[in-house]
Design an enzyme around this catalytic site. Sequence first.
Site, PDB file in Angstrom:
ATOM      1  N   SER A  72       0.834  -1.198   0.000  1.00 40.79           N
ATOM      2  CA  SER A  72       0.000   0.000   0.000  1.00 40.79           C
ATOM      3  C   SER A  72       0.875   1.257   0.000  1.00 40.79           C
ATOM      4  O   SER A  72       1.770   1.390  -0.833  1.00 40.79           O
ATOM      5  CB  SER A  72      -0.922  -0.077   1.226  1.00 40.79           C
ATOM      6  OG  SER A  72      -1.837   0.972   1.237  1.00 40.79           O
ATOM      7  N   ASP A  78      -9.555  -4.296  -6.066  1.00 37.47           N
ATOM      8  CA  ASP A  78      -8.956  -3.576  -4.925  1.00 37.47           C
ATOM      9  C   ASP A  78      -9.507  -2.158  -4.950  1.00 37.47           C
ATOM     10  O   ASP A  78      -9.190  -1.380  -5.850  1.00 37.47           O
ATOM     11  CB  ASP A  78      -7.424  -3.572  -5.068  1.00 37.47           C
ATOM     12  CG  ASP A  78      -6.734  -2.860  -3.906  1.00 37.47           C
ATOM     13  OD1 ASP A  78      -7.436  -2.236  -3.072  1.00 37.47           O
ATOM     14  OD2 ASP A  78      -5.491  -2.927  -3.851  1.00 37.47           O
ATOM     15  N   HIS A  96      -7.426  -5.634  -0.799  1.00 35.10           N
ATOM     16  CA  HIS A  96      -6.230  -4.784  -0.743  1.00 35.10           C
ATOM     17  C   HIS A  96      -5.050  -5.475  -0.060  1.00 35.10           C
ATOM     18  O   HIS A  96      -3.946  -4.953  -0.066  1.00 35.10           O
ATOM     19  CB  HIS A  96      -6.569  -3.488   0.004  1.00 35.10           C
ATOM     20  CG  HIS A  96      -5.491  -2.456  -0.049  1.00 35.10           C
ATOM     21  ND1 HIS A  96      -4.929  -2.022  -1.238  1.00 35.10           N
ATOM     22  CD2 HIS A  96      -4.859  -1.765   0.925  1.00 35.10           C
ATOM     23  CE1 HIS A  96      -4.013  -1.115  -0.992  1.00 35.10           C
ATOM     24  NE2 HIS A  96      -3.938  -0.946   0.329  1.00 35.10           N
TER      25      HIS A  96
END
Lengths: 115, 838, 320
Positions: C150, C274, C302
Amino acid sequence: MTADQWVSFSRRGTAELVHLKGEIDLANANDIGRAIVARTTAAEAVLIDLTAVSFLDSAGVRLLDFIVGDLDDRGKPIRLVVGERGAARMTLQLCAFRADLLATDLDRAATELGG
Amino acid sequence: MSESGGPDVTQELRLPWDDDPEDLYEHAPCGYLTTLPDGTVVRVNETFLTWTGYSRADLIGHKRFRDLLTPGDQIYHETHYAPLLAMQGEVHEIALEVVGTDGRRLPTLVNSVLERGTTGAPRIIRTMVFNATERRSYERELLGARRAAESSEQRVQVLQQIVADLAAAPTEAEVAEAVVRAPEPAFQATSSSIYLVDAERDQLVAVASTDPTTGNWDDMPRSSTRAVAEVARRGDLHVIGTVADAEEHFPDLAESMRRSERRSVVLLPLTTGPSDEHAGVTVLGVLAFSFRDERTLTDGELRVIRLLGQQAGQALDRARLYDDARRREERSSFLARATRALDEEHRLLQRARRLVERAVPEIADWALVRLQVGPAGLVEHHGGPAPDPARLEARTAEAIETSAPVFAVDADGLGCTVLPLTVRGRVLGTFAVRMAPDRRGAEAERQFLIDLADRAALALENARLYEQERAIARTLQRSLLAADVPGTDPRFAVETHYQAAAQDMEVGGDWYDAFLITANKLAVVVGDVVGRGIEAATTMGQLRSAIRALASAEAGPARLLEGLDRFCDRVDSARMATLVYAEIDLFSSEMAYACAGHLPPLLHEPAGPPQYLLQARSAPLGSRAGDVRRVEHRQRLAAGSRLLLYTDGLIERRGRGIDRGFEILAREYARLRDAPLKGLTAGLAEILVGRDHGDDVCLLCLTLGTEERLERSIGADPLQIALLRADMRGWLAGHGVDTDCLNAVLLACSEAVANSIEHGYSDDPFGVVDVTATISPDTVEIRVSDHGRWRGARDDEARGRGLQLIYESMDDVSFDRDTEGTTVVMRRHRGQSSAGDL
Amino acid sequence: MPDNEGDVRNAPESYGYPDLASNRGHPGVRNIIRVQWEGRGAFPGRRVRAVRRNRMSTTVRNAVTITGNESGPPMLFAHGYGCDQNMWRFVTPAFEETHRIVLFDHVGNGRSDLSAYRDSRHGSLGGYAEDILDIVREHDLREVVFVGHSVSAMIGVLAAIREPERFAGIVMIGPSPRYINDETDGYVGGFTRADIDGLLESLDSNYLGWSATMAPVIMGNPERPELGTELTNSFCATDPEIARKFARVTFLSDNRADLPNLRVPSLILQCSDDVIAPEVVGEYVHKNTQDSTFVALNATGHCPNLSAPEETVDAIKSWL
């Protein structure tokens, strides 16, 4: 130690004129010798005035002998000016310095060298 | 149960605790969802559908749970909820908002359990959703109240801490540091900086920041258009909520807000004075803090911010007063210390050096003093780097020209202040210093520098005068002492020594003199005039002349002292001078002496130990309290006697009684009995007082008559041969030896001693060579002995020449060499010699 | 004064951690850079000068843990927003034989030292990148394979741009250089500014619960009563204040211009479906990053490292 108090220099024509004075002995001969050699190695002719020398020992003789030898090797004339009497003359005579090296009169010696 | 046969109503009733599980699932007071691990809904209950307005078909197989959430909660779901569930297998009471088909948001609390298959792989997620509408609104209120309470509590705490820090901060710098820390914890500012007003220079100076990574730290004039300066002038709090606001009022601020990505800025003047009336306040600085996001400050926060400005202002005010007081104290302490340090040195060069060394680094990083003395002037500097010479030259010229200080100002390219050193209207030189930039403007600093220059000028002028006087006195003294001491008379020899004090003392009034009153009468004197400096030197010269004038063949020492007493009536500075005076008849060897308050002479006759002559003592010259009936004493001196006259510097020494001084002098004098006269007095001074002596020392040693026998012991040092020769020359001359013989003997003797030193003591620098000379009407005999071991003499060509000279100049030479050493005995006939016809 | 508050992303490394007044009780103090007054005695001469701060060990600051094969090449795993190093628990075992595994928590998360959080440093992703470089330098790691989830994917990119010689490769899991759509150039990041405000609200909603478990973290730390039942969400503990700030930095950053400057090979792992980093964003990263490999995973959501660790591990291994 500096040799200035015993030796000074001037020029007389092409000749380097070395004035010595006072007592020259074992204690100061080396310093005096160095000072003289520094001025005479390239000289065309050398006059050493010993008339003001009040004492000269064998160390002084050794120094003069060296300088004379050096000048002779280079074919340059040298005269030692001594008084009619005096300590320097005595020592040099006792050491049987060549008569042609010794002079009693500065001017005459200078003329001889110049001629 | 009823026995009466009536209708069995119980059949109609379903026990509430006997509910249909299916119905219970569907109509439970909470939403149930079953989803695949990726969130896809596979089962959902009626309650959830009712709450959200979705039909079962909308959800099952089509939506994931997270799709039902608000976008913000979707992120929260993905970043918090899902990872937690994956890791823990369950999550509890996560607050999420579910969005219904009509767009209405339903606040919920969610619990989920992850169920894993036999392999441990996630199989399904069971989720329970509670309606939390009421609880959430309550919680929100609670949260709001709590947040407010927390932040106000936190602000108060921070402020309390700051106030405590301020109270403990003694200097402006520390106050500034304490203040600049406040906004981050108190108001969640992103960063903050503090500017202080420099009233002297009429400027605002940035002194501290929590984020000085970049930016403009230049000082700004108070009249600047920059926002900080504007706020400092206005003296009230400015909150610039947006970049647009800044744009409108403070373009420079807007620019830097954009550059540093700030959206809100607070500019808080730090004030002192009455808090309620705006007019009376003095602004001492500005605290600037900023926020990365737009920030609205509540009334409560603004109150606290204003309070901070006042607290900080008061602390600054106090610190400034404190700073001022301390600086004043430090300045005067520096002046006092500098003056004292200068006083410790008497000489000009040393004082000048002290001055620059005091200045750097305590008040400056570079300092230079230049004095217009002597042909070349005097320059001393310390610290560095040296400033631009041409600019310094120009400023120095200006200071001398105007006879006024030229102070450094900001951006003058030099940074040096040049002050003239002025005494009685005369510019003695200049003093240049480079101080730290913030010290340049302050009036107090200027006054301090002027004070310093005044004191330095006076100290340097005094040193210059001292130097001048000292030079004159020394010259005078030297010229008097160097006057002709008779030296060629074979009947006596005089050796003198004068040694000035090692410390930089003024010249003293010690003197010696020796002169022939008549052809056969010698006078020797050593005296000491009271005081120092040029006056003492002058008096000494006058006394010396007076003695020469008063000495006569008939008068004698006592009459001479009487004459000097009368002289004191005219020359008062001669009063209380002490002296010892002796006359020696060179025919009869009779000595007459008198001591006017002076230390007794020390006599060493050839036979026996040295003796102090304690007769013929009377008071110092012109003494009113002392006995000035002048007496003299006469005694015969044996040939070869040595008489020593001296001043008190020779035997008086700190930490040593005078008796002990007399004792040591007598002992050392005896020990040097056989040393050559030449160098004897210097040798005695060396032994008795050394080089680190606090007083002048004056000695005179007279050798009288000619010793029958010359005995000397000299160290194995070529320099000693000349000293021996001088003695022997005098001895030989004293015996009337003619010049040729004298020269020959000196030569032989020198060569023999040189031999001993070079060969006998080639490995022993402490060896001693003994020389004995004897004389008869016919012959001079010299005996030279050493105790060394001869090495390689025979094959040394140079020594060979020495030996040859010995043989040539003497009539009779014999060597006696054994393990104990070598003795050469040489003889020469006096008069016309057979050795060499010279 | 904003004038003097520069772009912290370019803050020199030397602004380490101050030991100044560390026991005074408010974390903000740690941000002070003292402007020294020289010659404090009688004659202070001011020179604006930043004092070099004492550096805190990254082991404490970032709760660094090192496992795996000590002599193997290092793999540095960086967790994403909202979590901590625990999120790598299903992935790291696959590399323990071959690699030296370096795990850590970003300041404000997990077991990191909360007091090390500084607005000026951690107000941008560059500050977090500096934290990474501190770790790399302190343990003298070279040829590092950086695995960032991320937002940490971007943090890794920034670190590798600053000191490329340290890194052998960057694995980006669900990267996004900008989360908010950019209307000026049509860039699609997936979110609007309002969405992010919603997230902040969501954080607030969960604030009470979080603060109950994270009792000692609030600055000033007044005694606070327990509210509600104690939660068991013990992983991924986050200081709520820092979480808000980190959320802002994460979701409001724009690092698109940095991508072309990456000189280290990279692997982009893109999940299907996602919402945080949609496929179009992953493709954008791939297109703008030289020497990058794009792999689309079957995993959804995610966090493939949690939901599909095997697939994630395989993708990384085959790239390595």
